[in-house]
Design a protein around this motif. Structure first.
Motif, PDB file in Angstrom:
ATOM      1  N   VAL A 440       0.829  -1.202   0.000  1.00  0.00           N
ATOM      2  CA  VAL A 440       0.000   0.000   0.000  1.00  0.00           C
ATOM      3  C   VAL A 440       0.865   1.253   0.000  1.00  0.00           C
ATOM      4  O   VAL A 440       0.551   2.252  -0.644  1.00  0.00           O
ATOM      5  N   ASP A 441       1.989   1.196   0.697  1.00  0.00           N
ATOM      6  CA  ASP A 441       2.851   2.359   0.796  1.00  0.00           C
ATOM      7  C   ASP A 441       3.763   2.515  -0.411  1.00  0.00           C
ATOM      8  O   ASP A 441       4.400   3.559  -0.565  1.00  0.00           O
ATOM      9  N   ASP A 442       3.868   1.491  -1.249  1.00  0.00           N
ATOM     10  CA  ASP A 442       4.733   1.555  -2.423  1.00  0.00           C
ATOM     11  C   ASP A 442       3.922   1.305  -3.678  1.00  0.00           C
ATOM     12  O   ASP A 442       4.309   0.520  -4.540  1.00  0.00           O
ATOM     13  N   ASN A 443       2.790   1.950  -3.798  1.00  0.00           N
ATOM     14  CA  ASN A 443       1.901   1.767  -4.930  1.00  0.00           C
ATOM     15  C   ASN A 443       2.040   2.961  -5.873  1.00  0.00           C
ATOM     16  O   ASN A 443       1.571   4.059  -5.562  1.00  0.00           O
ATOM     17  N   PRO A 444       2.674   2.809  -7.034  1.00  0.00           N
ATOM     18  CA  PRO A 444       2.868   3.952  -7.923  1.00  0.00           C
ATOM     19  C   PRO A 444       1.571   4.502  -8.488  1.00  0.00           C
ATOM     20  O   PRO A 444       1.504   5.667  -8.866  1.00  0.00           O
ATOM     21  N   VAL A 445       0.512   3.685  -8.574  1.00  0.00           N
ATOM     22  CA  VAL A 445      -0.784   4.183  -9.032  1.00  0.00           C
ATOM     23  C   VAL A 445      -1.349   5.177  -8.022  1.00  0.00           C
ATOM     24  O   VAL A 445      -1.875   6.235  -8.392  1.00  0.00           O
ATOM     25  N   ALA A 446      -1.225   4.852  -6.731  1.00  0.00           N
ATOM     26  CA  ALA A 446      -1.682   5.775  -5.689  1.00  0.00           C
ATOM     27  C   ALA A 446      -0.885   7.070  -5.724  1.00  0.00           C
ATOM     28  O   ALA A 446      -1.426   8.155  -5.506  1.00  0.00           O
ATOM     29  N   THR A 447       0.402   6.966  -6.004  1.00  0.00           N
ATOM     30  CA  THR A 447       1.227   8.167  -6.104  1.00  0.00           C
ATOM     31  C   THR A 447       0.766   9.056  -7.245  1.00  0.00           C
ATOM     32  O   THR A 447       0.715  10.277  -7.115  1.00  0.00           O
ATOM     33  N   CYS A 448       0.406   8.452  -8.364  1.00  0.00           N
ATOM     34  CA  CYS A 448      -0.072   9.233  -9.499  1.00  0.00           C
ATOM     35  C   CYS A 448      -1.375   9.953  -9.167  1.00  0.00           C
ATOM     36  O   CYS A 448      -1.552  11.122  -9.525  1.00  0.00           O
ATOM     37  N   PHE A 449      -2.284   9.283  -8.477  1.00  0.00           N
ATOM     38  CA  PHE A 449      -3.538   9.940  -8.104  1.00  0.00           C
ATOM     39  C   PHE A 449      -3.301  11.029  -7.066  1.00  0.00           C
ATOM     40  O   PHE A 449      -4.070  11.993  -6.995  1.00  0.00           O
ATOM     41  N   GLU A 450      -2.252  10.899  -6.274  1.00  0.00           N
ATOM     42  CA  GLU A 450      -1.902  11.975  -5.361  1.00  0.00           C
ATOM     43  C   GLU A 450      -1.453  13.216  -6.148  1.00  0.00           C
ATOM     44  O   GLU A 450      -1.763  14.350  -5.782  1.00  0.00           O
TER      45      GLU A 450
END
Length: 617
Positions: A440-450
Motif C-alpha cells: 500500500v505504501d509503495d503503490n505507484p498508481v496511488a502516487t499518481c492519483f496523489e
C-alpha cells in the motif's frame, strides 16, 4: 558460498521492519537513496513485515555490508524473500525527493515518461555576470531556479495565446475561461501562503475563491458553469480513488470491530443531529436535512493527516495505533458519506414511480458495489502484470473506470452507485495488486492519483469558495447554521467517547480521537454544490434549500478545518501517551507534501478490542 549468503540475507530480512524514520542509507531500500512512504494502514507482523521502528534497532544484523550487497542483488533480480518486486514500487517519494539515478530508476516507467526530460541537477549552475550581486542568496533563488520559473511562465503565456487564437474572447481578461484559470492559479498561491501558518492549505484556497468572487474580480457563468460542475466530479473521482487505494485490506481485517463501530455509529449520530437541528432551527425539510447530514458527517484526511504526521514524529499515540485508527475511520466515513448522499440525491430528484424510488437505494448500493468489484477484479488481469507499460495502463484503467462510473450513474439517475463503485474498484484493485507484491505504501498508481489531487485541489476549493456570495447571506441563517453544525459536532464527540467503551483506549485517548474527527473539508467541497447544480435552472423553493446546503457545507469547512488542525496539534501532547524515543522525520519531509501513506504503524496493536478480549482472565 552464494547460497549461504542468500540464506543469511533471507533470514535477516524476514525479521526486518523498517519505518520511514530509518535514515541509514541502504537499509530500508538498498537500491534507492530516498525514504519510502509508509501507509497508515500497513500490515506488519513480526514475521513477514519489512518495516522497523527506531525502537527496534537492536538484535538485527540486516544492516551489515554483506547483507546490503546481497539485498541489492536480490532486488536487482526482481525477487526478495520469494516475492516478486518490481522496480517501480519504490518510486512513491522519488517524485518529490532529489535522488541519484540508479539502474532501477532508468528502467522504470517513471524514467521512460519523464525522467529523461529532467536531466541531472548536479551540474554546475551558469549565472549571468553580477547575478549574485543583484540577487543575493538566500533571499533570491539561484539563476537556474529563476530561469526554470521564467520558462514555465513563458510556456503558460504561449498556451494562453494559442487558446485565445482558437476560442476567442472567452479566454481574454474578463472572460469565464480566463477567470477559471486565474482562480486556479490564485487559489494555489493562496493555499501556499496559508500553509506557512502550518494550517491546512485548503483553507487559503477556499478563502481565495470567496474573496475573488465577492470583490468582483472573477466571474464564471454561462456555458462554463457546466465545465465547473464536471471539474468538481472529476475531483470527486480522484478523492475517492485515493481513499480506496489507501485502505489496506489486511489492516482493515485486523480493525474489523473497531473501525465500523467507531466510524459508522458516530457518523449516523452526527448526520441525524444535523438533520434534526436544521429541521427545527432552519426549516429545512427532512429529506434535505438528511442530504446535508450525509455531507457534513464526512471526516477530511486532508486536514487530519498532516497534524497526525507531526504528532507521530514526536512519538505520540503510536503505541496503541491511534494514527492508523483515525485514518482508517476517515476513509470509511468518506465512503459512507458519498454513497448515502448519492442514494438520497437519486431519490430526491427522481421522477419515477414511488416503488422504484424506494428500490433505488438498494439498486444503487448493489449496482455500485457490483460494478466496482468487477472492475477491480478486471484490473488483476488487464493489463498483464509483465507488461512494460503496466503502471500507466493501470492508472488509465482506474481513472477511466471511475469517470464512467460517476458520469454514467448520473445519466441513468443512480447517482449513489457511481461514487460507491469508485471506492470499491480502487479497494479491490489494491487488494489484488498487494498480492502481487505492491505494498500500500509503495503503490505507484496511488502516487499518481496523489499528483492528480495536487492539480485539482486548488480548482475544487477555489470554485467552491466562489459560490458563496456574502451580500446574499442572512445573518440569522448563518448563526443558526453554525449552531446546527456545533450541535452535530458535540453529539458526535459524545457518541464516540461512549462507543469507545470496551476498547483499550483510555478516556484521554478517546477524547482525542473524537476531537480529531471533527475536521471537514474535501467531501464537503465536492458534494456541497451538487444539489445547487441540479436545481439551479429552476425557480422553485428547492433553490433556497440547495443554497442553504452549500452555505452550511462551506461554513463547516471554515469552522472545523482550522479549528480541527489547531485542536489536534495542541491536544495531542496532553491527551496521548508518548513513546520513550520519538520517531524522527525522514530527511527533507518538510519540503514535500505529506500523504495518507506517510502515517506508519510502528509498534501498534491492530485491533484494540480483540487485544482487550485476549487480555481478560
Amino acid at each position: 558460498m552464494e547460497n549461504t549468503n542468500t540464506s543469511i540475507s533471507t533470514e535477516a530480512l524476514k525479521n526486518r521492519r523498517v519505518s520511514i524514520s530509518e535514515q541509514t542509507l541502504g537499509i530500508d531500500n538498498a537500491a534507492f537513496e530516498h525514504n519510502r512512504k509508509v501507509s497508515g494502514a500497513s500490515e506488519h507482523n513480526s514475521e513477514h513485515s519489512r518495516r522497523k521502528s527506531i525502537l527496534h534497532h537492536g538484535g538485527s544484523n540486516a544492516g551489515s555490508a554483506e547483507n546490503i550487497h546481497q539485498y541489492k542483488f536480490e532486488l536487482e533480480n526482481g525477487r526478495i524473500n520469494g516475492n516478486r518486486k518490481r522496480s517501480g514500487l519504490s518510486l512513491s517519494s522519488s517524485i518529490r525527493d532529489k535522488i541519484e539515478y540508479s539502474e532501477q530508476l532508468e528502467s522504470s516507467w517513471l524514467y521512460l515518461f519523464c525522467a529523461r526530460c529532467h536531466g541531472r541537477d548536479n551540474t554546475p549552475s551558469w549565472e549571468p555576470p553580477g547575478w549574485k550581486r543583484a540577487c543575493p542568496q538566500p533571499f533570491c533563488p539561484t539563476y537556474r531556479k529563476f530561469a526554470r520559473i521564467l520558462c514555465l511562465f513563458l510556456l503558460g503565456l504561449l498556451l494562453w495565446g494559442v487558446t485565445y487564437s482558437i476560442i476567442g474572447d472567452d479566454v481574454a481578461p474578463g472572460g469565464p475561461l480566463f477567470s477559471l484559470a486565474t482562480l486556479s492559479i490564485a487559489a494555489h498561491f493562496g493555499g501556499w501562503l496559508f500553509s506557512l501558518t502550518t494550517l491546512p492549505a485548503l483553507i487559503g484556497m477556499l478563502l481565495t475563491g470567496l474573496i475573488l468572487q465577492n470583490t468582483g474580480l472573477i466571474s464564471i457563468e454561462g456555458n462554463y458553469s457546466v465545465v465547473v460542475s464536471n471539474l468538481r466530479k472529476i475531483a470527486l473521482v480522484i478523492i475517492l480513488t485515493r481513499a480506496g487505494l489507501d485502505l489496506d485490506p489486511n489492516a482493515l481485517k485486523k480493525l474489523r470491530i473497531t473501525v465500523p463501530k467507531l466510524g459508522l455509529i458516530p457518523w449516523f449520530a452526527e448526520a441525524g443531529a444535523v438533520a434534526v437541528t436544521t429541521y427545527f432551527l432552519l426549516g429545512l425539510p427532512w429529506v434535505w436535512g438528511l442530504l446535508l447530514g450525509s455531507i457534513i458527517s464526512a471526516v477530511s484526511p486532508a486536514v487530519v493527516v498532516p497534524c497526525l504526521f507531526r504528532l507521530r514524529n514526536k512519538g505520540y499515540g503510536v503505541a496503541k495505533g491511534i494514527p492508523t485508527l483515525i485514518i482508517a475511520v476517515a476513509g470509511i466515513d468518506d465512503a459512507a458519506s458519498v454513497a448515502i448522499h448519492g442514494i438520497i440525491q437519486s431519490i430526491m430528484f427522481s421522477d419515477d414511480a414511488l416503488w422504484y424510488q424506494i428500490l433505488q437505494g438498494p439498486i444503487a448500493i448493489f449496482g455500485g458495489l457490483g460494478f466496482g468489484i468487477i472492475w477491480g477484479c478486471l484490473a488483476k488481469y488487464v493489463p498483464e502484470k509483465g507488461d512494460s507499460f503496466l503502471v500507466p495502463l493501470r492508472i488509465l484503467m482506474l481513472l477511466g473506470g471511475g469517470l464512467i462510473a460517476v458520469f454514467g450513474s448520473e445519466s441513468i439517475e443512480l447517482g449513489g452507485a457511481g461514487p460507491l463503485a469508485v471506492v470499491a474498484a480502487a479497494f479491490v484493485s489494491c487488494y489484488f495488486w498487494q498480492q502481487e507484491g505492491w505494498d500500500v505504501d509503495d503503490n505507484p498508481v496511488a502516487t499518481c492519483f496523489e499528483i492528480f489531487w495536487m492539480m485539482f485541489e486548488p480548482i475544487l476549493f477555489g470554485i467552491t469558495g466562489t459560490q458563496i456570495k456574502i451580500n446574499e447571506l442572512e445573518g440569522s441563517t448563518v448563526y443558526l447554521g453554525l449552531a446546527c453544525l456545533m450541535a452535530g459536532i458535540i453529539i458526535r464527540i459524545a457518541v464516540t467517547v461512549l462507543v469507545g467503551i470496551g476498547s483499550r483506549l483510555n478516556l484521554k485517548e478517546k477524547i482525542f480521537v473524537s476531537l480529531s474527527w471533527m475536521a471537514k473539508a474535501t467531501v464537503q467541497a465536492a458534494l456541497g454544490p451538487v444539489a445547487l447544480d441540479i436545481v439551479a435552472s429552476t425557480n422553485s423553493e428547492q433553490v433556497r434549500y440547495a443554497e442553504m446546503v452549500l452555505m452550511l457545507s462551506v461554513l463547516s469547512i471554515l469552522l472545523t478545518a482550522p479549528a480541527g488542525a489547531i485542536i489536534i496539534t495542541l491536544s495531542g501532547p496532553k491527551l496521548l501517551t508518548k513513546v520513550t524515543a520519538p520517531v524522527a522525520p525522514p530527511e527533507g519531509w518538510r519540503h514535500r507534501r505529506q500523504s495518507i501513506r506517510d502515517i506508519s504503524i510502528i509498534n501498534e496493536d491492530p485491533d484494540l478490542e480483540d487485544k482487550a478480549e485476549e487480555g481478560k482472565p
